[in-house]
Design a protein around this motif. Structure first.
Motif, PDB file in Angstrom:
ATOM      1  N   THR A 247      -1.057   4.756   0.707  1.00  0.00           N
ATOM      2  CA  THR A 247      -2.153   4.756   1.273  1.00  0.00           C
ATOM      3  C   THR A 247      -1.267   4.414   3.204  1.00  0.00           C
ATOM      4  O   THR A 247      -1.837   5.378   3.974  1.00  0.00           O
ATOM      5  CB  THR A 247      -3.534   3.992   1.617  1.00  0.00           C
ATOM      6  OG1 THR A 247      -3.091   2.822   1.418  1.00  0.00           O
ATOM      7  CG2 THR A 247      -4.103   4.117  -0.266  1.00  0.00           C
ATOM      8  N   THR A 248      -0.048   4.679   2.829  1.00  0.00           N
ATOM      9  CA  THR A 248       0.284   4.067   4.597  1.00  0.00           C
ATOM     10  C   THR A 248       1.258   5.754   5.035  1.00  0.00           C
ATOM     11  O   THR A 248       1.833   6.034   3.509  1.00  0.00           O
ATOM     12  CB  THR A 248       1.664   3.188   4.021  1.00  0.00           C
ATOM     13  OG1 THR A 248       0.724   2.146   3.712  1.00  0.00           O
ATOM     14  CG2 THR A 248       2.120   3.518   5.342  1.00  0.00           C
TER      15      THR A 248
ATOM     16  N   HIS B   8       0.633  -1.560  -0.158  1.00  0.00           N
ATOM     17  CA  HIS B   8       0.001   0.323   0.166  1.00  0.00           C
ATOM     18  C   HIS B   8       0.742   1.389   0.134  1.00  0.00           C
ATOM     19  O   HIS B   8       0.550   2.342   0.765  1.00  0.00           O
ATOM     20  CB  HIS B   8      -0.759   0.392   0.854  1.00  0.00           C
ATOM     21  CG  HIS B   8      -1.576  -1.464   1.195  1.00  0.00           C
ATOM     22  ND1 HIS B   8      -1.701  -2.391   1.980  1.00  0.00           N
ATOM     23  CD2 HIS B   8      -2.632  -0.960   0.912  1.00  0.00           C
ATOM     24  CE1 HIS B   8      -2.184  -3.135   1.360  1.00  0.00           C
ATOM     25  NE2 HIS B   8      -3.307  -2.736   0.985  1.00  0.00           N
TER      26      HIS B   8
END
Length: 227
Positions: free
Chosen positions: A188-189, A185
């Motif tokens: 989105t991290t 990810h």
């Protein structure tokens, strides 16, 4: 082959639809089906990020050995170096070759490691037998981590560090899970400096891991023998 023209998957805008969520949800199945469809070289582009997957052994040899200075691991490996140090998995170029050449003699033969590896496997079976007797569930992922750490400790530190599993194995699992999630990810991290509950847990685990491994390295029989 011009890698920029290699077949594969391209999604200029990383939105949660199409092949992207499929690749994230089950990466192994996705890569196996992609190889059947596109061949031994796969180009995977999401937004500005481009990754290449090589499935043919001769391609891997060229990448890792013959012409390794022409390739870089890219941003996906940066978190590994940040958390686990500048190791063989994270370094690049001439530094990678130097480290690999320095470490290679230790792995010319597997014979010195057989007894310790067998011991680690035996201890795992004993834990599983005990769990079966008590009808307790077994987390296979955790058990594989324990076997790996036991083998590493017995072979290189002279002691089974999986015996310290509550602190070290738990911290290692926390860091590994975070790295896997972050790699899967990338968009989105949250950055690690942001004080989210997850980041705080990972920082505590990393501190615990470093402290525990430092204590073990300092007290191991091999280290003391050299002193």
């Amino acid at each position: 082959m011009d890698l920029k023209k290699a077949p594969g998957f391209s999604q200029p805008i990383p939105l949660p639809f199409g092949q992207l969520p499929v690749a994230i949800r089950n990466p192994l199945d996705y890569l196996m089906s992609a190889r059947e469809k596109h061949g031994d070289v796969l180009r995977f582009r999401i937004g500005p990020l481009v990754a290449y997957f090589l499935f043919e052994p001769s391609h891997v040899t060229r990448f890792l050995e013959i012409n390794q200075t022409n390739y870089v691991r890219g941003m996906f490996h940066l978190p590994i170096g940040t958390f686990l140090g500048d190791n063989l998995v994270a370094c690049d170029g001439s530094d990678l070759k130097r480290r690999r050449n320095a470490d290679q003699p230790a792995f010319q033969s597997v014979e010195p490691y057989v007894d310790d590896s067998w011991l680690a496997a035996e201890r795992m079976v004993e834990r599983w037998d005990e769990a079966a007797t008590e009808q307790c569930p077994v987390d296979v992922g955790v058990e594989m981590q324990k076997v790996m750490m036991a083998q590493f400790g017995l072979n290189f530190l002279g002691q089974d560090i999986s015996q310290h599993d509550n602190q070290i194995c738990g911290a290692f699992l926390s860091v590994s899970d975070y790295l896997q999630y972050r790699i899967h990810h990338p968009f989105t991290t949250p950055p690690l400096w942001l004080p989210t509950p997850c980041n705080q847990r990972v920082k505590r685990a990393l501190s615990s891991l470093r402290r525990g491994m430092g204590q073990l390295a300092g007290s191991c029989p091999i280290h003391q023998g050299e002193g």
